[in-house]
Design a protein around this motif. Sequence first.
Motif, mmCIF file in Angstrom:
data_model
loop_
_atom_site.group_PDB
_atom_site.id
_atom_site.type_symbol
_atom_site.label_atom_id
_atom_site.label_comp_id
_atom_site.label_asym_id
_atom_site.label_seq_id
_atom_site.Cartn_x
_atom_site.Cartn_y
_atom_site.Cartn_z
ATOM 1 N N ILE A 53 -9.788 -57.271 102.107
ATOM 2 C CA ILE A 53 -10.066 -56.479 100.907
ATOM 3 C C ILE A 53 -10.838 -57.327 99.901
ATOM 4 O O ILE A 53 -11.804 -56.850 99.291
ATOM 5 C CB ILE A 53 -8.770 -55.907 100.306
ATOM 6 C CG1 ILE A 53 -8.143 -54.924 101.303
ATOM 7 C CG2 ILE A 53 -9.048 -55.228 98.970
ATOM 8 C CD1 ILE A 53 -6.793 -54.412 100.900
ATOM 9 N N ASN A 54 -10.435 -58.575 99.735
ATOM 10 C CA ASN A 54 -11.160 -59.474 98.829
ATOM 11 C C ASN A 54 -12.608 -59.643 99.283
ATOM 12 O O ASN A 54 -13.528 -59.648 98.464
ATOM 13 C CB ASN A 54 -10.472 -60.838 98.740
ATOM 14 C CG ASN A 54 -9.222 -60.780 97.889
ATOM 15 O OD1 ASN A 54 -9.105 -59.963 96.994
ATOM 16 N ND2 ASN A 54 -8.279 -61.646 98.203
ATOM 17 N N GLN A 55 -12.806 -59.767 100.581
ATOM 18 C CA GLN A 55 -14.166 -59.892 101.095
ATOM 19 C C GLN A 55 -14.978 -58.631 100.799
ATOM 20 O O GLN A 55 -16.145 -58.709 100.429
ATOM 21 C CB GLN A 55 -14.148 -60.164 102.606
ATOM 22 C CG GLN A 55 -13.692 -61.558 102.947
ATOM 23 C CD GLN A 55 -13.787 -61.822 104.428
ATOM 24 O OE1 GLN A 55 -14.783 -61.491 105.069
ATOM 25 N NE2 GLN A 55 -12.738 -62.424 104.988
ATOM 26 N N TYR A 56 -14.343 -57.498 100.970
ATOM 27 C CA TYR A 56 -15.046 -56.244 100.680
ATOM 28 C C TYR A 56 -15.401 -56.152 99.194
ATOM 29 O O TYR A 56 -16.505 -55.735 98.830
ATOM 30 C CB TYR A 56 -14.208 -55.033 101.112
ATOM 31 C CG TYR A 56 -14.875 -53.743 100.749
ATOM 32 C CD1 TYR A 56 -15.990 -53.302 101.447
ATOM 33 C CD2 TYR A 56 -14.436 -52.984 99.666
ATOM 34 C CE1 TYR A 56 -16.644 -52.139 101.097
ATOM 35 C CE2 TYR A 56 -15.082 -51.812 99.311
ATOM 36 C CZ TYR A 56 -16.179 -51.396 100.028
ATOM 37 O OH TYR A 56 -16.833 -50.250 99.662
ATOM 38 N N ILE A 57 -14.481 -56.566 98.339
ATOM 39 C CA ILE A 57 -14.743 -56.552 96.891
ATOM 40 C C ILE A 57 -15.908 -57.476 96.561
ATOM 41 O O ILE A 57 -16.800 -57.125 95.776
ATOM 42 C CB ILE A 57 -13.472 -56.924 96.107
ATOM 43 C CG1 ILE A 57 -12.441 -55.799 96.224
ATOM 44 C CG2 ILE A 57 -13.785 -57.218 94.636
ATOM 45 C CD1 ILE A 57 -11.045 -56.166 95.728
ATOM 46 N N ILE A 58 -15.931 -58.648 97.178
ATOM 47 C CA ILE A 58 -17.040 -59.583 96.955
ATOM 48 C C ILE A 58 -18.347 -58.972 97.465
ATOM 49 O O ILE A 58 -19.378 -59.063 96.801
ATOM 50 C CB ILE A 58 -16.751 -60.947 97.624
ATOM 51 C CG1 ILE A 58 -15.580 -61.627 96.913
ATOM 52 C CG2 ILE A 58 -17.994 -61.843 97.599
ATOM 53 C CD1 ILE A 58 -15.022 -62.834 97.648
ATOM 54 N N PHE A 59 -18.289 -58.321 98.619
ATOM 55 C CA PHE A 59 -19.463 -57.628 99.155
ATOM 56 C C PHE A 59 -20.001 -56.633 98.122
ATOM 57 O O PHE A 59 -21.203 -56.573 97.859
ATOM 58 C CB PHE A 59 -19.084 -56.906 100.460
ATOM 59 C CG PHE A 59 -20.157 -56.005 101.000
ATOM 60 C CD1 PHE A 59 -21.159 -56.506 101.809
ATOM 61 C CD2 PHE A 59 -20.151 -54.645 100.709
ATOM 62 C CE1 PHE A 59 -22.146 -55.674 102.314
ATOM 63 C CE2 PHE A 59 -21.133 -53.806 101.202
ATOM 64 C CZ PHE A 59 -22.135 -54.321 102.011
ATOM 65 N N CYS A 60 -19.108 -55.868 97.511
ATOM 66 C CA CYS A 60 -19.511 -54.881 96.496
ATOM 67 C C CYS A 60 -20.130 -55.556 95.280
ATOM 68 O O CYS A 60 -21.120 -55.067 94.725
ATOM 69 C CB CYS A 60 -18.311 -54.032 96.077
ATOM 70 S SG CYS A 60 -17.717 -52.942 97.392
#
Length: 185
Positions: free
Chosen positions: A66-73
Amino acid sequence: MSDDTKQTQEVKAKRTAKNSVFLDLFQDKKNLLKLYKTLHPEDTDATEDTLDIVTIDNVCDTEDIINQYIIFCKVFDEQRKLYGMTEQTVKETIRICKDRNILREYLISREAEVVTIMMSLFDDEQIMRTYLKDAANTAAYEADRATAERMIKKGKMSLEDIADCVPTLSFEELKKIEAEVMQLA
């Protein structure tokens, strides 16, 4: 170059790009299992084969995927500020995230799909803008045509003078309106 030409020539990133990538990311059972284990650490028996549907209502705590996805965003938002809603934004986002080891495995294995998901020639927002612009242009044309008809009926101005007052109508259009008005008279 007109705005319409720019919009037609430039492929736009979908406004829902981040949501679409999120959905695609978690269609992969391996990523879905990571998400599930993040949300349900107490379930140590969960496997890719035991997962069917996961619904997320309230996510308060986040872990690695989830943190990776947030960073992606966040990277996507930064690139969008630099390049607008373009393919360059999408490709730079993917490149940066792969370089930073953010969703790297997913982005390497599904890069083409992610680009496709995030890109759309006519996204919903562009379609709405085009529709509204066309509607406004049609309304403006009809109003100018009605004004020209009234001026022709009054007979106090030449077509050249009316053309100066209503520049959106061509001289040929004014001649046609004049012929229509004369037939009705």
